[in-house]
Write an enzyme that holds these catalytic residues in place. Structure first.
Site, PDB file in Angstrom:
ATOM      1  N   TYR A  39       0.829  -1.220   0.000  1.00  0.00           N
ATOM      2  CA  TYR A  39       0.000   0.000   0.000  1.00  0.00           C
ATOM      3  C   TYR A  39       0.863   1.271   0.000  1.00  0.00           C
ATOM      4  CZ  TYR A  39      -3.919  -3.096   1.364  1.00  0.00           C
ATOM      5  OH  TYR A  39      -4.861  -4.100   1.427  1.00  0.00           O
ATOM      6  N   HIS A  97       0.149 -11.691   1.946  1.00  0.00           N
ATOM      7  CA  HIS A  97      -0.862 -10.871   1.256  1.00  0.00           C
ATOM      8  C   HIS A  97      -1.557 -11.656   0.139  1.00  0.00           C
ATOM      9  CE1 HIS A  97      -1.829  -6.456   0.078  1.00  0.00           C
ATOM     10  NE2 HIS A  97      -2.854  -7.231  -0.128  1.00  0.00           N
TER      11      HIS A  97
HETATM   12  N1  LIG Z   1      -5.957  -8.557   1.398  1.00  0.00           N
HETATM   13  C1  LIG Z   1      -6.210  -7.972   0.258  1.00  0.00           C
HETATM   14  O1  LIG Z   1      -5.773  -8.421  -0.813  1.00  0.00           O
HETATM   15  C2  LIG Z   1      -7.073  -6.747   0.224  1.00  0.00           C
HETATM   16  C3  LIG Z   1      -7.615  -6.297  -0.987  1.00  0.00           C
HETATM   17  C4  LIG Z   1      -8.444  -5.178  -0.976  1.00  0.00           C
HETATM   18  C5  LIG Z   1      -8.707  -4.530   0.228  1.00  0.00           C
HETATM   19  N2  LIG Z   1      -8.140  -4.957   1.400  1.00  0.00           N
HETATM   20  C6  LIG Z   1      -8.365  -4.254   2.684  1.00  0.00           C
HETATM   21  O2  LIG Z   1      -9.755  -4.062   2.869  1.00  0.00           O
HETATM   22  C7  LIG Z   1      -9.997  -2.671   3.085  1.00  0.00           C
HETATM   23  C8  LIG Z   1     -11.383  -2.319   2.588  1.00  0.00           C
HETATM   24  O3  LIG Z   1     -11.492  -2.479   1.183  1.00  0.00           O
HETATM   25  P1  LIG Z   1     -11.664  -1.247   0.203  1.00  0.00           P
HETATM   26  O4  LIG Z   1     -11.150  -0.031   0.876  1.00  0.00           O
HETATM   27  O5  LIG Z   1     -11.049  -1.600  -1.083  1.00  0.00           O
HETATM   28  O6  LIG Z   1     -13.236  -1.185  -0.070  1.00  0.00           O
HETATM   29  P2  LIG Z   1     -14.535  -0.959   0.847  1.00  0.00           P
HETATM   30  O7  LIG Z   1     -14.167  -0.731   2.269  1.00  0.00           O
HETATM   31  O8  LIG Z   1     -15.514  -2.012   0.507  1.00  0.00           O
HETATM   32  O9  LIG Z   1     -15.119   0.380   0.226  1.00  0.00           O
HETATM   33  C9  LIG Z   1     -14.454   1.611   0.344  1.00  0.00           C
HETATM   34  C10 LIG Z   1     -15.258   2.603  -0.474  1.00  0.00           C
HETATM   35  O10 LIG Z   1     -16.549   2.784   0.124  1.00  0.00           O
HETATM   36  C11 LIG Z   1     -16.750   4.142   0.437  1.00  0.00           C
HETATM   37  N3  LIG Z   1     -17.402   4.209   1.744  1.00  0.00           N
HETATM   38  C12 LIG Z   1     -16.901   3.769   2.930  1.00  0.00           C
HETATM   39  N4  LIG Z   1     -17.800   3.956   3.927  1.00  0.00           N
HETATM   40  C13 LIG Z   1     -18.887   4.507   3.359  1.00  0.00           C
HETATM   41  C14 LIG Z   1     -20.132   4.939   3.865  1.00  0.00           C
HETATM   42  N5  LIG Z   1     -20.448   4.803   5.151  1.00  0.00           N
HETATM   43  N6  LIG Z   1     -21.038   5.482   2.991  1.00  0.00           N
HETATM   44  C15 LIG Z   1     -20.731   5.630   1.695  1.00  0.00           C
HETATM   45  N7  LIG Z   1     -19.553   5.236   1.142  1.00  0.00           N
HETATM   46  C16 LIG Z   1     -18.637   4.684   1.974  1.00  0.00           C
HETATM   47  C17 LIG Z   1     -15.389   4.800   0.444  1.00  0.00           C
HETATM   48  O11 LIG Z   1     -15.496   6.121  -0.014  1.00  0.00           O
HETATM   49  P3  LIG Z   1     -15.184   7.395   0.970  1.00  0.00           P
HETATM   50  O12 LIG Z   1     -13.702   7.406   1.144  1.00  0.00           O
HETATM   51  O13 LIG Z   1     -15.713   8.540   0.182  1.00  0.00           O
HETATM   52  O14 LIG Z   1     -15.933   7.147   2.252  1.00  0.00           O
HETATM   53  C18 LIG Z   1     -14.598   3.962  -0.570  1.00  0.00           C
HETATM   54  O15 LIG Z   1     -14.817   4.450  -1.875  1.00  0.00           O
HETATM   55  C19 LIG Z   1      -8.861  -1.994   2.338  1.00  0.00           C
HETATM   56  O16 LIG Z   1      -8.710  -0.637   2.704  1.00  0.00           O
HETATM   57  C20 LIG Z   1      -7.705  -2.873   2.712  1.00  0.00           C
HETATM   58  O17 LIG Z   1      -7.226  -2.532   4.012  1.00  0.00           O
HETATM   59  C21 LIG Z   1      -7.349  -6.076   1.405  1.00  0.00           C
END
Ligand SMILES: NC(=O)c1ccc[n+]([C@@H]2O[C@H](COP(=O)([O-])OP(=O)(O)OC[C@H]3O[C@@H](n4cnc5c(N)ncnc54)[C@H](OP(=O)(O)O)[C@@H]3O)[C@@H](O)[C@H]2O)c1
Length: 266
Positions: A39, A97
């Site tokens: 990241y 990862h």
């Molecule tokens: N292990 C892996 O391979 C892997 C892969 C992907 C992700 N991850 C982890 O999982 C975490 C979460 O995944 P992600 O960040 O990709 O996606 P997510 O949490 O499903 O979605 C994030 C998105 O949703 C929006 N959002 C969040 N809360 C909201 C709310 N209450 N109302 C409206 N919109 C909202 C955010 O926009 P705003 O910023 O505008 O709120 C952002 O665009 C990552 O940050 C990472 O730490 C791990």
């Protein structure tokens, strides 16, 4: 400390945005932060943690080892670099990862290095991410299920990953749901929207509450303080069995994270 059921994700967050998101999360009461070597924000996460005033023993920090560092001679040096950036003496949880692309580095080699990292006190727990059932079997064979704290996988109403969840549960391995909001897609779902309207909640809270009801940990991310606050409040939302069944019906196997080096999902 045990892994808190809601954590703040940091994928995509860079520079000041990463610092602000983690600072807001900690200020609002999050006690679980999820980062990764790839990241490129471990230093910013570390800066926000240091400035927060939250005692080290009160926050659960996870990082993930990138695929280039999975070899037995590379994993521990890379973890030490992560610790340096994060300004920590030890991680709470360190994950592989992604499985090594093409199986270049055997799962057993990386798991043994993780176990050694734990023995050295560099991390309190170890685990995996993006592991299929066959890969989980390999990891279990290498170090035993009791040594694998979690499998962090994509999991949301459109990709419910039921077989992986059932297998992990049977082995006593916790599941961490990444991208639990389907990267914002759940916000536009009519079924989730109707449940949210009835409960006076947000669609994001309903999606998170559904994952929590399944026993999963969730790590939503947000750049917005208000969204971080409302996502954390999903802890207090109770869905009915009818609501849960309605969301169960939304599964459509829609995988949003599928890089070319991903394992065969099966
Ligand atoms: N292990 C892996 O391979 C892997 C892969 C992907 C992700 N991850 C982890 O999982 C975490 C979460 O995944 P992600 O960040 O990709 O996606 P997510 O949490 O499903 O979605 C994030 C998105 O949703 C929006 N959002 C969040 N809360 C909201 C709310 N209450 N109302 C409206 N919109 C909202 C955010 O926009 P705003 O910023 O505008 O709120 C952002 O665009 C990552 O940050 C990472 O730490 C791990």
């Amino acid at each position: 400390m045990n892994m808190p059921s809601i954590g703040a994700g940091t994928f995509r967050l860079q520079g000041q945005q990463a610092i602000d998101s983690v600072a807001n999360a900690l200020d609002l009461g999050y006690r679980h932060i999820d980062t990764a070597q790839i990241y490129g924000n471990e230093a910013e996460v570390g800066q926000a943690l240091a400035a927060s005033g939250v005692a080290r023993g009160e926050v659960f920090v996870t990082t993930k080892i990138w695929t280039e560092h999975l070899g037995g001679d590379k994993l521990i040096p890379s973890l030490k670099e992560s610790l340096h950036k994060l300004r920590l003496d030890a991680l709470d949880l360190t994950l592989i990862h992604w499985p090594s692309p093409g199986g270049m580095v055997p799962v057993a080699e990386s798991m043994a290095a993780l176990l050694e990292a734990r023995r050295l006190g560099l991390t309190r727990a170890i685990g995996v991410s993006n592991f299929t059932i066959p890969l989980m079997r390999e990891a279990i064979e290498a170090v035993g299920a009791a040594n694998i704290a979690t499998n962090q996988v994509e999991l949301h109403p459109y990709l419910q990953n039921r077989e992986v969840a059932a297998f992990a549960q049977a082995q006593g391995i916790a599941l961490t749901a990444y991208m639990p909001l389907a990267y914002g897609k759940v916000m536009h779902d009519p079924v989730i929207g109707a449940i949210a309207a009835r409960l006076g909640a947000s669609p994001a809270q309903v999606a998170l509450s559904w994952s929590l009801a399944k026993g999963h940990t969730v790590i939503p991310s947000s750049t917005q303080r208000a969204n971080l606050a409302s996502n954390l409040a999903a802890r207090d939302l109770m869905l009915t069995p009818v609501d849960i069944a309605a969301i169960d019906g939304l599964d459509r196997g829609e995988r949003l994270v599928d890089p070319d080096f991903a394992p065969a999902w099966g």
